[in-house]
Write a protein that holds these residues in place. Structure first.
Motif, PDB file in Angstrom:
ATOM      1  N   ASN A  95       9.557  -1.104   1.944  1.00  0.00           N
ATOM      2  CA  ASN A  95       8.168  -0.639   1.992  1.00  0.00           C
ATOM      3  C   ASN A  95       7.607  -0.314   0.611  1.00  0.00           C
ATOM      4  OD1 ASN A  95       9.393   0.769   4.840  1.00  0.00           O
ATOM      5  ND2 ASN A  95       7.550  -0.489   4.993  1.00  0.00           N
ATOM      6  N   HIS A  96       8.244  -0.814  -0.438  1.00  0.00           N
ATOM      7  CA  HIS A  96       7.773  -0.517  -1.790  1.00  0.00           C
ATOM      8  C   HIS A  96       7.742  -1.786  -2.631  1.00  0.00           C
ATOM      9  CE1 HIS A  96       9.373   3.445  -0.476  1.00  0.00           C
ATOM     10  NE2 HIS A  96       8.296   3.891  -1.099  1.00  0.00           N
ATOM     11  N   GLN A 131      -4.453   4.970  -3.791  1.00  0.00           N
ATOM     12  CA  GLN A 131      -4.375   4.102  -2.631  1.00  0.00           C
ATOM     13  C   GLN A 131      -5.240   2.872  -2.884  1.00  0.00           C
ATOM     14  OE1 GLN A 131      -5.574   6.448   0.766  1.00  0.00           O
ATOM     15  NE2 GLN A 131      -3.890   7.889   0.549  1.00  0.00           N
ATOM     16  N   TRP A 151      -5.361  -1.715  -2.117  1.00  0.00           N
ATOM     17  CA  TRP A 151      -4.929  -2.941  -1.453  1.00  0.00           C
ATOM     18  C   TRP A 151      -4.282  -3.897  -2.456  1.00  0.00           C
ATOM     19  CZ3 TRP A 151      -9.517  -0.476  -1.144  1.00  0.00           C
ATOM     20  CH2 TRP A 151      -9.817   0.134   0.094  1.00  0.00           C
ATOM     21  N   GLU A 173      -2.025  -2.936   2.594  1.00  0.00           N
ATOM     22  CA  GLU A 173      -2.598  -1.634   2.252  1.00  0.00           C
ATOM     23  C   GLU A 173      -1.583  -0.802   1.474  1.00  0.00           C
ATOM     24  OE1 GLU A 173      -4.710   2.267   4.340  1.00  0.00           O
ATOM     25  OE2 GLU A 173      -3.990   0.593   5.586  1.00  0.00           O
ATOM     26  N   ILE A 220      -0.656   2.771   0.595  1.00  0.00           N
ATOM     27  CA  ILE A 220      -0.989   4.093   1.139  1.00  0.00           C
ATOM     28  C   ILE A 220      -0.598   5.226   0.203  1.00  0.00           C
ATOM     29  CG2 ILE A 220      -0.940   3.346   3.532  1.00  0.00           C
ATOM     30  CD1 ILE A 220       1.908   4.431   3.743  1.00  0.00           C
ATOM     31  N   ASP A 221       0.165   4.921  -0.842  1.00  0.00           N
ATOM     32  CA  ASP A 221       0.533   5.932  -1.831  1.00  0.00           C
ATOM     33  C   ASP A 221       1.155   5.219  -3.022  1.00  0.00           C
ATOM     34  OD1 ASP A 221       0.803   8.392  -3.017  1.00  0.00           O
ATOM     35  OD2 ASP A 221       2.380   9.127  -1.690  1.00  0.00           O
ATOM     36  N   CYS A 274       3.621   2.119  -2.382  1.00  0.00           N
ATOM     37  CA  CYS A 274       4.085   2.322  -1.009  1.00  0.00           C
ATOM     38  C   CYS A 274       3.182   1.520  -0.068  1.00  0.00           C
ATOM     39  CB  CYS A 274       4.044   3.798  -0.646  1.00  0.00           C
ATOM     40  SG  CYS A 274       4.909   4.864  -1.831  1.00  0.00           S
ATOM     41  N   ILE A 275       3.771   0.557   0.616  1.00  0.00           N
ATOM     42  CA  ILE A 275       3.019  -0.386   1.434  1.00  0.00           C
ATOM     43  C   ILE A 275       3.076   0.012   2.902  1.00  0.00           C
ATOM     44  CG2 ILE A 275       2.808  -2.808   2.103  1.00  0.00           C
ATOM     45  CD1 ILE A 275       2.259  -2.261  -0.860  1.00  0.00           C
ATOM     46  N   LYS A 276       1.921  -0.039   3.568  1.00  0.00           N
ATOM     47  CA  LYS A 276       1.886   0.180   5.012  1.00  0.00           C
ATOM     48  C   LYS A 276       2.425  -1.075   5.701  1.00  0.00           C
ATOM     49  CE  LYS A 276      -1.232   1.448   8.785  1.00  0.00           C
ATOM     50  NZ  LYS A 276      -2.630   1.775   9.154  1.00  0.00           N
ATOM     51  N   GLY A 277       3.428  -0.909   6.541  1.00  0.00           N
ATOM     52  CA  GLY A 277       4.056  -2.062   7.165  1.00  0.00           C
ATOM     53  C   GLY A 277       5.169  -2.602   6.281  1.00  0.00           C
ATOM     54  N   ASP A 278       5.557  -3.849   6.511  1.00  0.00           N
ATOM     55  CA  ASP A 278       6.677  -4.415   5.748  1.00  0.00           C
ATOM     56  C   ASP A 278       6.171  -5.347   4.652  1.00  0.00           C
ATOM     57  OD1 ASP A 278       6.548  -7.250   6.644  1.00  0.00           O
ATOM     58  OD2 ASP A 278       6.969  -6.358   8.611  1.00  0.00           O
TER      59      ASP A 278
END
Length: 237
Positions: free
Chosen positions: A25-26, A45, A47, A56, A58-59, A72-76
């Motif tokens: 996720n990174h 944050q 895209w 996205e 998210i951090d 830090c990515i939302k999802g994989d």
């Protein structure tokens, strides 16, 4: 190592980069616009766009090695590969609000010649904690002083001094609990012309007039000597 583009231009909102490392996720990139959480300022944050996906962020945080920044990515991240070229875009309204807040906290710090014991840069409100001892503060007077400073429209710039120079000028370091990082040979300083100069790695406005109207909303007792000062900014149209 990630080149920190946000240190070169905090107003840049889009840029390209190359993926250098991937975990579940990174993402790590060769360069980034995304500010990593630190110094009381939240991580950016936004895209990341590839030829086949829009992900996205998210951090943003610091990695374990020096100058490593993790997105830090939302999802994989299965659709990404090391070596991919991507387009990054920060959430600009959010970043700009944090820039206004962070710069205003520096102004607040300049008005209170006491050690800073903690702080937090927020979107809706921010705070600084001071070791005031027996000193008294008035929130209406502080609000007036802040807004008079903002009206001076002082410019905000960055410069670098050596580790040795900072050691010789300990009064430049306002934080009591956290010292600015040393060891690279130079320390990044944020200068508000004629108002304030202190070590800081965060993002700031170019001119303090961009802060707008500030209000000290509350002053709290946090121990025998510690006082917490809460800051609000009026929304910009």
């Amino acid at each position: 190592m990630t080149t920190a583009l946000f240190n070169l231009d905090s107003y840049q909102t889009q840029a390209t980069a190359v993926v250098t490392a991937i975990t579940e996720n990174h993402l790590e990139l060769d360069q980034t616009l995304f500010y990593p959480q630190g110094g009381g300022q939240p991580g950016d944050q936004g895209w990341i766009t590839t030829s086949s996906a829009r992900l996205e962020v998210i951090d943003t945080i610091k990695g374990e090695t020096p100058n490593s920044i993790l997105h830090c990515i939302k999802g994989d991240t299965q659709q990404l590969y090391v070596g991919d070229s991507i387009l990054m875009e920060i959430d600009w309204p959010r970043r700009y609000q944090l820039m206004r807040m962070h710069s205003c906290l520096h102004l607040l710090c300049s008005l209170i010649p006491k050690g800073v014991t903690g702080g937090s840069v927020g979107l809706e409100k921010s705070r600084l904690d001071f070791d005031l001892g027996e000193a008294k503060l008035d929130k209406e007077l502080l609000t007036q002083q802040l807004n008079l400073l903002i009206q001076t429209a002082a410019s905000v710039t960055t410069l670098a001094i050596s580790d040795a120079e900072l050691t010789q000028q300990p009064e430049l370091v306002r934080t009591l609990s956290v010292q600015p990082p040393r060891g690279t040979g130079s320390v990044r300083m944020v200068k508000i012309d004629g108002v304030d100069l202190q070590p800081c790695g965060g993002t700031h406005v170019a001119n303090i007039k961009e802060i707008g109207i500030a209000t000290i909303s509350k002053i709290e007792n946090k121990g025998r000597r510690n006082r917490r000062i809460h800051l609000l900014l009026e929304p910009q149209s």
